[in-house]
Design a protein around this motif. Structure first.
Motif, PDB file in Angstrom:
ATOM      1  N   ALA A 112      45.518  51.773  27.819  1.00 44.65           N
ATOM      2  CA  ALA A 112      45.830  50.532  27.089  1.00 44.65           C
ATOM      3  C   ALA A 112      45.779  49.344  28.045  1.00 44.65           C
ATOM      4  CB  ALA A 112      47.199  50.638  26.439  1.00 44.65           C
ATOM      5  N   TRP A 113      46.198  49.587  29.294  1.00 40.47           N
ATOM      6  CA  TRP A 113      46.154  48.514  30.269  1.00 40.47           C
ATOM      7  C   TRP A 113      44.706  48.141  30.626  1.00 40.47           C
ATOM      8  CZ3 TRP A 113      49.012  44.708  31.641  1.00 40.47           C
ATOM      9  CH2 TRP A 113      48.564  43.915  32.694  1.00 40.47           C
ATOM     10  N   SER A 114      43.885  49.157  30.836  1.00 37.14           N
ATOM     11  CA  SER A 114      42.470  48.885  31.150  1.00 37.14           C
ATOM     12  C   SER A 114      41.835  48.073  30.039  1.00 37.14           C
ATOM     13  CB  SER A 114      41.679  50.192  31.272  1.00 37.14           C
ATOM     14  OG  SER A 114      42.328  51.064  32.093  1.00 37.14           O
ATOM     15  N   ASN A 115      42.249  48.391  28.810  1.00 38.91           N
ATOM     16  CA  ASN A 115      41.713  47.718  27.630  1.00 38.91           C
ATOM     17  C   ASN A 115      42.077  46.225  27.619  1.00 38.91           C
ATOM     18  OD1 ASN A 115      40.473  47.608  25.149  1.00 38.91           O
ATOM     19  ND2 ASN A 115      42.277  48.274  24.014  1.00 38.91           N
ATOM     20  N   ILE A 116      43.269  45.920  28.054  1.00 36.91           N
ATOM     21  CA  ILE A 116      43.719  44.514  28.030  1.00 36.91           C
ATOM     22  C   ILE A 116      43.318  43.803  29.326  1.00 36.91           C
ATOM     23  CG2 ILE A 116      46.065  44.859  28.983  1.00 36.91           C
ATOM     24  CD1 ILE A 116      47.061  42.920  26.862  1.00 36.91           C
ATOM     25  N   ASP A 117      43.204  44.573  30.391  1.00 35.94           N
ATOM     26  CA  ASP A 117      42.927  43.999  31.702  1.00 35.94           C
ATOM     27  C   ASP A 117      41.598  43.232  31.710  1.00 35.94           C
ATOM     28  OD1 ASP A 117      43.643  43.595  34.358  1.00 35.94           O
ATOM     29  OD2 ASP A 117      42.388  45.252  35.056  1.00 35.94           O
ATOM     30  N   VAL A 118      40.619  43.780  30.995  1.00 34.68           N
ATOM     31  CA  VAL A 118      39.297  43.138  30.929  1.00 34.68           C
ATOM     32  C   VAL A 118      39.431  41.725  30.358  1.00 34.68           C
ATOM     33  CG1 VAL A 118      37.018  43.349  29.856  1.00 34.68           C
ATOM     34  CG2 VAL A 118      38.250  45.390  30.538  1.00 34.68           C
ATOM     35  N   ILE A 119      40.210  41.620  29.300  1.00 39.05           N
ATOM     36  CA  ILE A 119      40.369  40.322  28.631  1.00 39.05           C
ATOM     37  C   ILE A 119      41.233  39.382  29.481  1.00 39.05           C
ATOM     38  CG2 ILE A 119      41.090  39.191  26.475  1.00 39.05           C
ATOM     39  CD1 ILE A 119      38.933  41.138  25.934  1.00 39.05           C
ATOM     40  N   LEU A 120      42.254  39.939  30.101  1.00 37.40           N
ATOM     41  CA  LEU A 120      43.118  39.100  30.949  1.00 37.40           C
ATOM     42  C   LEU A 120      42.306  38.490  32.093  1.00 37.40           C
ATOM     43  CD1 LEU A 120      46.404  41.212  31.194  1.00 37.40           C
ATOM     44  CD2 LEU A 120      46.035  39.130  29.888  1.00 37.40           C
ATOM     45  N   LYS A 121      41.389  39.300  32.631  1.00 41.26           N
ATOM     46  CA  LYS A 121      40.558  38.796  33.740  1.00 41.26           C
ATOM     47  C   LYS A 121      39.689  37.640  33.275  1.00 41.26           C
ATOM     48  CE  LYS A 121      40.515  42.688  36.848  1.00 41.26           C
ATOM     49  NZ  LYS A 121      40.116  44.077  36.881  1.00 41.26           N
ATOM     50  N   ARG A 126      49.980  30.702  42.052  1.00 36.05           N
ATOM     51  CA  ARG A 126      50.721  31.798  42.720  1.00 36.05           C
ATOM     52  C   ARG A 126      50.771  33.044  41.824  1.00 36.05           C
ATOM     53  NH1 ARG A 126      54.220  28.247  45.315  1.00 36.05           N
ATOM     54  NH2 ARG A 126      55.526  28.071  43.477  1.00 36.05           N
ATOM     55  N   ALA A 127      51.083  32.790  40.524  1.00 34.15           N
ATOM     56  CA  ALA A 127      51.193  33.924  39.583  1.00 34.15           C
ATOM     57  C   ALA A 127      49.844  34.633  39.455  1.00 34.15           C
ATOM     58  CB  ALA A 127      51.662  33.430  38.225  1.00 34.15           C
ATOM     59  N   ARG A 128      48.776  33.844  39.426  1.00 31.00           N
ATOM     60  CA  ARG A 128      47.435  34.431  39.323  1.00 31.00           C
ATOM     61  C   ARG A 128      47.134  35.277  40.562  1.00 31.00           C
ATOM     62  NH1 ARG A 128      42.179  32.918  40.873  1.00 31.00           N
ATOM     63  NH2 ARG A 128      40.584  33.725  39.464  1.00 31.00           N
ATOM     64  N   ALA A 129      47.510  34.716  41.728  1.00 29.48           N
ATOM     65  CA  ALA A 129      47.257  35.440  42.982  1.00 29.48           C
ATOM     66  C   ALA A 129      48.068  36.735  43.023  1.00 29.48           C
ATOM     67  CB  ALA A 129      47.606  34.553  44.167  1.00 29.48           C
ATOM     68  N   SER A 130      49.309  36.669  42.553  1.00 31.50           N
ATOM     69  CA  SER A 130      50.122  37.896  42.614  1.00 31.50           C
ATOM     70  C   SER A 130      49.609  38.926  41.617  1.00 31.50           C
ATOM     71  CB  SER A 130      51.610  37.608  42.411  1.00 31.50           C
ATOM     72  OG  SER A 130      51.827  37.067  41.156  1.00 31.50           O
ATOM     73  N   TYR A 131      49.027  38.447  40.519  1.00 36.84           N
ATOM     74  CA  TYR A 131      48.404  39.391  39.574  1.00 36.84           C
ATOM     75  C   TYR A 131      47.237  40.100  40.250  1.00 36.84           C
ATOM     76  CZ  TYR A 131      45.971  41.287  35.552  1.00 36.84           C
ATOM     77  OH  TYR A 131      45.346  42.144  34.679  1.00 36.84           O
ATOM     78  N   MET A 132      46.410  39.290  40.931  1.00 32.22           N
ATOM     79  CA  MET A 132      45.209  39.849  41.571  1.00 32.22           C
ATOM     80  C   MET A 132      45.553  40.876  42.641  1.00 32.22           C
ATOM     81  SD  MET A 132      42.661  38.519  40.126  1.00 32.22           S
ATOM     82  CE  MET A 132      42.091  37.140  39.176  1.00 32.22           C
ATOM     83  N   SER A 133      46.703  40.629  43.329  1.00 31.36           N
ATOM     84  CA  SER A 133      47.039  41.544  44.432  1.00 31.36           C
ATOM     85  C   SER A 133      47.989  42.661  43.994  1.00 31.36           C
ATOM     86  CB  SER A 133      47.662  40.757  45.579  1.00 31.36           C
ATOM     87  OG  SER A 133      48.811  40.095  45.106  1.00 31.36           O
ATOM     88  N   ASP A 141      49.744  48.107  41.029  1.00 30.28           N
ATOM     89  CA  ASP A 141      49.791  49.044  39.905  1.00 30.28           C
ATOM     90  C   ASP A 141      50.031  48.310  38.588  1.00 30.28           C
ATOM     91  OD1 ASP A 141      52.557  48.465  39.842  1.00 30.28           O
ATOM     92  OD2 ASP A 141      52.899  50.019  41.354  1.00 30.28           O
ATOM     93  N   VAL A 142      49.989  49.108  37.518  1.00 34.28           N
ATOM     94  CA  VAL A 142      50.113  48.527  36.174  1.00 34.28           C
ATOM     95  C   VAL A 142      51.462  47.830  35.986  1.00 34.28           C
ATOM     96  CG1 VAL A 142      50.189  49.102  33.695  1.00 34.28           C
ATOM     97  CG2 VAL A 142      48.501  50.173  35.173  1.00 34.28           C
ATOM     98  N   ALA A 143      52.526  48.453  36.495  1.00 39.23           N
ATOM     99  CA  ALA A 143      53.862  47.870  36.300  1.00 39.23           C
ATOM    100  C   ALA A 143      53.951  46.489  36.948  1.00 39.23           C
ATOM    101  CB  ALA A 143      54.910  48.803  36.891  1.00 39.23           C
TER     102      ALA A 143
END
Lengths: 251, 188
Positions: free
Chosen positions: B39-48, B77-84, B87-89
Motif C-alpha cells: 500500500a505504501w509503494s502504491n502511494i509513494d509513487v504519487i507522493l513523489k 526540511r520536511a521534504r528532505a527528511s522524507y527523502m532520507s 523505512d515506511v514508518a
C-alpha cells in the motif's frame, strides 16, 4: 462382511475426518486472506492481490442465461440426473458450466475489467428447476433451457429425472471480488489507472473469489465452515478409529 | 493398546492443530505486513510526483513571501527528511510533517494577493490539487492496510508472534479533512 457391515464406512470416515480437518486449515487461510486484505477503490487499484466492492456492468455484449433467459454479465448452471446405483438413487452431474466472458465492476471512483475464468464463485442460487409430474411454466423454461444447452429432456422411457440450479449476475448487482490485478498489454497506457489493469486469477494457488454478498457475510460463512471442519473432522476420525479398533478387538 | 492408539490419534490432531494454527498466524502477520508495504509503494509513487512540484512551489513563493521564510524552510526540511527516511514508518511521519507545513504555506498565501495572481503559482496549485485526489484514495487504502496490521499485532494471540518477529505498530497517514480542503483551494 455383509453389505450392511459398517467397517468400510468406518475406514472411509477415518480418512474423511483427517481430510476434513486439514481442509479446514485451507478454509482458515482463505478466511484470513479475505479478512486481512484491505478494500481498494477501483481508481487506485494496485497490481497484486486486491479486494473490491461494486456493481456489475456489461463489458461489450450481455450474456443470456440459458434457463431464465435474462440479460446478464455472468451465469452458471449445474444439471443433474437421478440415477440408480445398486439399491440407491443418487443425483449425478451431467452438465456444468460457468461463463467466462469479461465484465466490469464499478464503484464510485471508476470501473475495472474482471476476467471470471477459474473464479471461485459464492453466489446464491437464483433458480432451481426440476422435472415434475405436473408440467408447469417453470418446467417449460427448464425444458427449453435444456434444449438450448443440448441436453435431451426425454428418452425412450419418457421424461428424464433431471434437476438444475442456475445462478446469474445481472447488471447492477452488488459484487465482492478478491483477485489478482494484472497490467493489461496495451501499446499506449491510459491516464486512468483502472483502465490499465484487469482482475483475474493470479498464479497457481492465488485466491480468486467472486461473491454476491458482503465481505462480512462471506467471512461469517467461512468462519462457520472452518470451525466445523477443524473440530468435527477429528471427532469423526476418532469415532471411526475407535470403532475400527473395537471391531478388531483392540478395545 | 487400543486406548493408547486412540490417544495417539487425539494427540496427533492436537499437535497438527497447534502447528497449523501457529503457521497460520505467522503467515497472516507476514501477509498484513506485506500489505502495508505494498500500500505504501502504491502511494509513494504519487507522493513523489507531488514532492517534485515542491521546489518549484517554494521558488515561486520565495519572491512574494519574504516574511514567511521559516514556513518555506519547514517544507524544504520536511521534504528532505522524507527523502532520507529509511523505512515506511519514518516516511509516513515525514509525510505527515510535510503536509502540515504545506497546509501552512497555502493558508498564509491567502494574505499575498500578488502571489495568488501569479500564473505559475496557480498552475502549481492546480497540479498539487490534482495529485491530491489520487493521494486521497491511496491514503485510504494505506490507512486501512495499516489499521489491519496494527490491530493484528496488538491482538491476542497474534501479539506473541508479532513480538517474536519484532513487528512494531506503524503510523497512519493522518490528514484532517480541513487540511485536505486547504490544499484543494483554488485561487482562480
Amino acid at each position: 462382511m455383509s453389505n450392511k457391515d459398517p467397517l468400510p464406512y468406518a475406514f472411509f470416515g477415518l480418512a474423511a475426518g483427517i481430510g476434513i480437518f486439514f481442509w479446514g486449515f485451507g478454509v482458515r487461510r482463505r478466511y484470513k486472506t479475505i479478512e486481512s486484505t484491505p478494500t481498494s477503490r477501483v481508481r487506485s487499484v494496485a497490481v497484486g492481490l486486491v479486494e473490491i466492492h461494486g456493481r456489475a456492468e456489461i463489458e461489450n455484449m450481455p450474456l443470456r442465461s440459458p434457463f431464465s433467459q435474462l440479460d446478464c454479465v455472468y451465469y452458471s448452471y449445474n444439471v443433474e440426473e437421478r440415477r440408480k446405483s445398486g439399491k440407491r438413487h443418487t443425483w449425478v452431474t451431467i452438465a456444468k458450466f460457468q461463463s467466462s466472458q469479461p465484465y466490469r465492476v464499478r464503484d464510485e471512483t471508476g470501473s475495472i475489467l474482471i476476467l471470471p475464468k477459474d473464479a471461485e464463485c459464492t453466489f446464491r442460487v437464483d433458480n432451481n428447476y426440476r422435472m415434475s409430474f405436473f408440467s408447469d411454466a417453470n418446467e417449460e423454461s427448464f425444458k427449453a433451457g435444456l434444449e438450448r444447452i443440448g441436453i435431451p429432456h426425454s428418452n425412450l422411457f419418457g421424461e428424464r429425472p433431471l434437476r438444475c440450479s442456475e445462478t446469474y449476475i445481472l447488471p447492477g448487482d452488488e459484487l465482492f471480488v478478491l483477485g489478482t490485478a494484472t497490467p493489461r498489454s496495451f501499446s499506449e497506457s491510459s491516464e486512468r489507472n483502472e483502465d490499465n489493469l484487469f482482475i483475474a486469477k493470479g498464479s497457481k494457488g492465488a485466491l480468486f473469489i467472486m461473491a454476491d454478498r458482503s465481505e462480512k457475510e462471506l467471512l461469517s460463512s467461512l468462519w462457520w465452515q472452518m470451525c466445523a471442519m477443524i473440530f468435527l473432522g477429528p471427532v469423526l476420525a476418532v469415532s471411526c478409529f475407535w470403532y475400527i479398533l473395537h471391531r478388531f478387538h483392540y478395545l | 493398546m487400543g486406548v493408547a492408539l486412540v490417544a495417539l490419534l487425539v494427540v496427533f490432531f492436537i499437535a497438527a492443530g497447534l502447528i497449523g494454527w501457529a503457521v497460520g498466524i505467522y503467515n497472516n502477520l507476514v501477509a498484513v505486513r506485506n500489505n502495508v508495504d505494498k500500500a505504501w509503494s502504491n502511494i509513494d509513487v504519487i507522493l513523489k510526483q507531488r514532492h517534485d512540484e515542491l521546489p518549484k512551489l517554494i521558488e515561486t513563493c520565495k519572491g512574494y513571501m519574504k516574511h514567511e521564510q521559516s514556513l518555506l524552510e519547514n517544507v524544504t526540511r520536511a521534504r528532505a527528511s522524507y527523502m532520507s527516511a529509511p523505512d515506511v514508518a519514518s516516511k509516513t511521519a515525514a509525510e505527515n510533517a510535510l503536509n502540515s507545513s504545506l497546509r501552512s504555506v497555502f493558508a498564509v498565501a491567502e494574505n499575498y494577493p500578488d502571489l495568488k495572481a501569479n500564473q505559475n503559482f496557480l498552475d502549481l496549485q492546480n497540479r498539487i490539487s490534482a495529485i491530491e485526489e489520487s493521494i486521497a484514495d491511496r491514503r485510504e487504502f494505506f490507512n486501512e492496510a495499516t489499521t489491519i496490521y496494527n490491530t493484528k499485532i496488538q491482538s491476542f494471540p497474534d501479539m506473541f508472534f508479532a513480538g517474536m518477529l519484532q513487528l512494531q505498530a506503524r503510523p497512519l497517514l493522518e490528514i484532517p479533512k480541513e487540511q485536505t480542503e486547504d490544499v484543494k483551494i483554488s485561487f482562480s
